[in-house]
Design an enzyme around this catalytic site. Structure first.
Site, mmCIF file in Angstrom:
data_model
loop_
_atom_site.group_PDB
_atom_site.id
_atom_site.type_symbol
_atom_site.label_atom_id
_atom_site.label_comp_id
_atom_site.label_asym_id
_atom_site.label_seq_id
_atom_site.Cartn_x
_atom_site.Cartn_y
_atom_site.Cartn_z
ATOM 1 N N ASP A 281 -21.567 19.849 -35.718
ATOM 2 C CA ASP A 281 -20.407 19.274 -35.040
ATOM 3 C C ASP A 281 -20.923 18.092 -34.202
ATOM 4 O O ASP A 281 -22.131 17.867 -34.074
ATOM 5 C CB ASP A 281 -19.678 20.316 -34.190
ATOM 6 C CG ASP A 281 -18.226 19.898 -33.909
ATOM 7 O OD1 ASP A 281 -17.888 18.712 -34.111
ATOM 8 O OD2 ASP A 281 -17.421 20.754 -33.479
HETATM 9 C C1 NOJ Z 1 -15.467 17.839 -32.778
HETATM 10 C C2 NOJ Z 1 -14.609 18.969 -33.283
HETATM 11 O O1 NOJ Z 1 -15.056 20.194 -32.745
HETATM 12 C C3 NOJ Z 1 -14.577 19.073 -34.794
HETATM 13 O O2 NOJ Z 1 -13.637 20.049 -35.147
HETATM 14 C C4 NOJ Z 1 -14.253 17.738 -35.389
HETATM 15 O O3 NOJ Z 1 -14.106 17.844 -36.788
HETATM 16 C C5 NOJ Z 1 -15.365 16.785 -35.006
HETATM 17 N N1 NOJ Z 1 -15.361 16.637 -33.545
HETATM 18 C C6 NOJ Z 1 -15.204 15.413 -35.655
HETATM 19 O O4 NOJ Z 1 -14.119 14.746 -35.149
#
Ligand code: NOJ
Length: 725
Positions: A281
Site C-alpha cells: 500500500d
Molecule cells: C491507500 C489505500 O489504503 C489503498 O486502498 C489505495 O488503493 C492506495 N492508497 C492507492 O490510492
C-alpha cells in the site's frame, strides 16, 4: 510505429508461447538493476521528468496517471493524458522494452459511478456487482488504466472506522462472493481483452480490526480468528483469479503486514498458491520504519522482500536498496526473481506486450443510457427500507411533498467516498428526480433548522427528509468517535415530526449509524448509502414504488456508539448472551445489548412469510450435501424481491464458533400471493473451520441450519454430520 513482433533478440514477444516461458525468456536477459526496476511503482508519472528513469528500465508501474494522450496539467497539479507518452519511453526507449503497468483507484465505478461498495453489498446481488465491475473496467481502460485497487474485502465490526464504506460488509461469505463477482467483472474471462483490467483484493490482512476504529491503527488478533473470518474473502478472491493483492497498513500482533512473511509468503503465496502480484500500500514499506520495526528504508526493504511484497508502491525503498542488499548477501536474489516473475507474469497476462498503448481515437467513457441503467439498478437494489408505518410507497397523485435536507440538490456528494473520475454534473439529484414526478407540488428546502423549513413543512402534506453523512466523513482516514447523525439533523427531524404529518427519513451514509431516534420519530426510514450517478432517480423510483425496496443491511447497525464492536458472527461466551432470549439481561448496566438493526435486515412494500425449513436427509457425511427447503409466501399486495437467507450454527466445535453465520442466500421474486419453494444445496464443507491447530476441519456432530429474512428472525432445523451412516 513500434514493432512488437518477436525477434531472436526478443523471443518473449511471441504471444503464442505460454506466459511463464515468456517470463523466463525475458528474465534471462535482465540485469539486476532492471529486475529491481520491475519492483518499483511511482505516483503520477511524468513523461518528461521521469523519461530517463523509464528508459533505464527503472519504473515498473505508475499509480494514479489517467488519460492516454493529450497530456496537460489539471488545477490540482495532477498530470493527465500522459500514459502513452510515458509508455513510449518504456516500450521504445528502454533496452528490453518492458511496458509500464498503469494502476488507478477505480473503486465503485469510473465515470458511471455506482453505489459505494457497502451499498453494493446491500444488494446481495452478485450479477449487479459483476456488471458494475465490467462497466468500470471498460470506462477505465479508455483512460489507459490497466489495473485497479478493488475490491476491498476487509471484514469489520467497526462503524467508527470510515473505511467500512469501501468494504463489502461484515460477513465472509457475502464479502467473498461479491468480491469474486467484482473480480470477474473487472478481469473477465480474458484479462488481456482491451475492455478488461486487473483487480486487487485488499488490504491483506486484518485492516478492519484497527483498534478503536482509528484508521491505520494496530491490530491484535490471533491466527484462528484470521483464518475463520478475515482471510476468507481474500481466499475467495484468489480462487476467483484475482491478479493482485494489496498488503495492509496495519501490524498483526506486532508484525507490520508489509513485513509479515508468514501470512504473505507462507499462507497467501504458499498455502493458497497465489501466483499474482502482492503490491504494497502507499509507502507501506517506508511505514515499517514509522512502525518502529526497521531502522531505515534499507532494512524495511529487506523485511518487505522477505515477506513477499512484490511491488513497492511509491516508497522507493526497493529501487534505492535492493541491488545492494542482494550484492551484500542480505537478500537472496531468488526473492527478487520471485517478485519480478510475478510482475512480468501480470504484464504478459494483461496483454501489455502486445497492446502497450491505450489511445483509442474516438472512444468515450461518459455515462451512457446503458451504463446508467446498470447504475440505477445497483442504486435501487442498495436501498434498504428499515421502517415503514405505511406511508411508503408515496402516492404520486396525492398532495404536496417537502423535500428537505443537505443532500436535496447535491451531485458530487452523492457519488460517495472513493471516486477519482466521477463528476458531480453527471449525478441526477434528488430534487430534480422528484420534481419530474411532482412538478409544482414539490417544495424544496436545504434542511437547515430554520423557521422557513418549518413553515414549508407546515404548508406541505408530507416531508421527505434527506439526512446522513457527507462522503468526506467516511472512507480512508475518516474515522469518527460518534456514529450519531451530524449535529443539527435530529433537531430538524424532531421539529418536522412534531407537526404530526408523515415524515420519510432518507439516510445517506458510508457506515452504519445510530438511527435509534430517527427510527422512533420518522414514519418511514430508507438507508441509501451514497448511491452514485443515478441517486435521484433511484430514490424517486423506490419512494413512489416503481421499484420495490430490496436491499438488506450488510453490516449490523448498533444501538449506540458504545455498543461497537457488533456483528452477526458474535461468538458465545461462558455466560449465555443469546440475543433472542436475553434481551433484558444485557452486558451493560445502562443499555440493552441487541443490535438496533441486525445484519441482513430490510423490508419490502409487502410481507413475506417463511415456513419452517426442512432437509432432505437428517445425516450427511463430511463430504456430503443436504438439500434444505423453505417455502416463502408473499402475503401482501405488492411484488417483492426477497433475500432468503441461510445461516448455520455449529454448537460444539474445537474453538468458539459464531452464534450464527451466513452461509448462503437466494434472491427470490414473488408476486402478490405467490408462494415459492426455495432450495439450498448445502455441502458439509460449508461448515469447515480452522481448528486449534489452524488446519481446516469438518467435525462430526450436530449442525443447526437456520433460514429467515434476516439474522435475527430465523427458524432452525438440525442435521448431523457423521462419517458412517
Ligand atoms: C491507500 C489505500 O489504503 C489503498 O486502498 C489505495 O488503493 C492506495 N492508497 C492507492 O490510492
Amino acid at each position: 510505429m513500434t514493432d512488437l513482433t518477436a525477434t531472436p533478440q526478443r523471443p518473449w514477444l511471441d504471444a503464442t508461447l505460454p506466459v511463464d516461458e515468456r517470463v523466463d525468456l525475458l528474465m534471462a536477459q535482465m540485469t539486476l538493476a532492471e529486475k529491481v526496476g520491475q519492483t518499483h511503482q511511482v505516483a503520477n508519472i511524468d513523461p518528461s521528468a521521469d523519461a530517463e528513469t523509464i528508459r533505464a528500465g527503472r519504473i515498473s508501474s505508475s499509480l494514479y496517471a489517467s488519460g492516454a494522450t493529450g497530456g496537460n496539467e489539471r488545477d490540482d497539479g495532477v498530470l493527465v493524458g500522459n500514459i502513452d507518452a510515458a509508455q513510449r519511453h518504456a516500450v521504445e526507449g528502454s533496452r528490453l522494452g518492458i511496458p509500464i503497468l498503469f494502476g488507478r483507484d477505480v473503486i465503485h465505478g469510473h465515470r458511471t459511478v455506482a453505489p459505494i461498495p457497502l451499498g453494493l453489498a446491500a444488494s446481495f446481488d452478485t450479477d449487479i456487482a459483476e456488471q458494475v465491475g465490467e462497466i468500470a473496467a471498460r470506462e477505465a481502460a479508455v483512460d489507459g488504466v490497466a489495473w485497479t485497487f478493488t475490491p476491498m474485502v476487509d471484514i469489520s465490526e467497526e462503524p467508527r472506522w470510515g473505511r467500512v464504506a469501501e468494504s463489502l460488509g461484515e460477513t465472509p461469505v457475502l464479502s467473498g462472493r461479491l468480491a469474486a463477482s467484482i473480480v470477474r467483472g473487472f478481469q473477465g474471462p480474458h484479462p488481456s481483452d482491451a475492455d478488461r483490467i486487473a483487480a486487487c483484493a485488499k488490504h491483506f490482512a486484518g485492516y478492519g480490526l484497527a483498534a478503536g476504529g482509528r484508521d491505520y491503527d494496530t491490530v491484535s488478533v490471533g491466527e484462528n480468528t484470521l483464518r475463520n473470518l478475515h482471510l476468507r474473502p481474500f481466499k475467495a478472491a484468489v480462487e476467483a483469479g484475482v491478479h493482485t493483492v494489496m498488503a495492509a497498513f496495519n501490524d498483526v500482533d506486532g508484525t507490520p503486514m508489509h513485513a509479515h512473511e508468514h501470512l504473505i509468503r507462507e499462507v497467501l503465496k504458499g498455502e493458497w498458491g497465489f501466483d499474482g502480484v502482492v503490491v504494497a500500500d502507499w509507502n507501506g514499506i517506508g511505514q515499517i520504519v514509522f512502525q518502529g520495526v526497521a531502522a531505515d528504508n534499507r532494512e524495511a526493504a529487506a523485511l518487505a522482500i522477505h515477506a513477499g511484497i512484490d511491488l513497492d508502491m511509491v516508497s522507493g525503498s526497493y529501487l534505492a536498496h535492493l541491488e545492494e542488499l542482494v550484492e551484500s548477501g542480505e537478500v537472496d536474489v531468488a526473492l527478487v526473481d520471485d517478485a519480478v516473475r510475478r510482475v512480468l507474469r501480470l504484464k504478459f497476462r494483461l496483454g501489455l506486450f502486445e497492446r502497450p498503448y491505450a489511445a483509442r481515437p474516438g472512444a468515450v467513457n461518459a455515462p451512457t443510457p446503458e451504463t446508467r441503467a446498470v447504475a440505477l439498478r445497483a442504486a435501487q437494489a442498495a436501498h434498504v427500507l428499515v421502517k415503514n408505518d405505511g406511508v411508503l410507497p408515496l402516492d404520486p397523485s396525492a398532495g404536496s411533498v417537502l423535500l428537505s435536507g443537505p443532500f436535496v440538490d447535491e451531485g458530487e456528494a452523492l457519488l460517495g467516498t472513493w471516486t477519482l473520475d466521477g463528476r458531480g454534473e453527471d449525478v441526477v439529484s434528488p430534487a430534480s428526480a422528484l420534481r419530474e414526478r411532482l412538478g409544482d407540488r414539490l417544495d424544496v428546502s436545504d434542511g437547515r433548522f430554520s423557521d422557513r423549513t418549518l413553515q414549508q413543512a407546515r404548508r406541505t402534506e408530507r416531508t421527505v427528509l434527506l439526512l446522513g453523512e457527507h462522503p468526506s466523513r467516511s472512507g480512508e482516514a475518516n474515522s469518527v468517535t460518534d456514529i450519531r447523525l451530524p449535529h443539527g439533523q435530529l433537531d430538524v427531524l424532531r421539529a418536522v415530526a412534531g407537526l404530526g404529518k408523515p415524515v420519510v427519513a432518507v439516510v445517506y451514509t458510508g457506515r452504519p449509524l445510530d438511527l435509534s431516534e430517527v427510527l422512533d420519530l420518522a414514519d418511514a426510514v430508507v438507508v441509501v448509502w451514497h448511491p452514485g450517478v443515478e441517486a435521484g432517480n433511484a430514490l424517486a423510483s423506490v419512494l413512489f414504488g416503481d421499484a420495490e425496496p430490496r436491499g438488506r443491511l450488510p453490516m449490523t447497525f448498533p444501538l449506540t456508539t458504545g455498543h461497537i464492536p457488533t456483528s452477526t458472527h458474535q461468538r458465545p461466551t461462558g455466560r449465555l448472551i443469546r440475543a433472542d432470549v436475553d434481551l433484558d439481561e444485557g452486558r451493560y448496566l445502562d443499555a440493552l445489548t441487541y443490535a438496533r438493526l441486525p445484519f441482513g435486515f430490510g423490508l419490502s412494500y409487502t410481507s413475506v412469510d417463511y415456513s419452517p425449513p426442512t432437509v432432505s436427509t437428517p445425516t450427511i457425511t463430511p463430504d456430503g450435501t443436504v438439500t434444505l427447503t423453505v417455502t416463502v409466501t408473499n402475503s401482501g399486495e405488492r411484488p417483492c424481491r426477497e433475500v432468503v437467507q441461510l445461516y448455520f450454527r455449529d454448537p460444539v466445535a474445537q474453538v468458539t464458533r459464531p452464534l450464527v453465520e451466513l452461509t448462503d442466500w437466494a434472491l427470490v421474486a414473488l408476486e402478490p400471493g405467490q408462494a415459492r419453494e426455495v432450495t439450498f444445496d448445502v455441502q458439509a464443507e460449508q461448515f469447515a473451520y480452522a481448528g486449534r491447530d489452524l488446519t481446516a476441519r469438518v467435525d462430526e456432530g450436530e449442525i443447526v441450519l437456520l433460514t429467515g429474512p434476516d439474522s435475527a428472525r430465523l427458524q432452525p432445523v438440525s442435521i448431523t454430520v457423521r462419517t458412517h451412516s
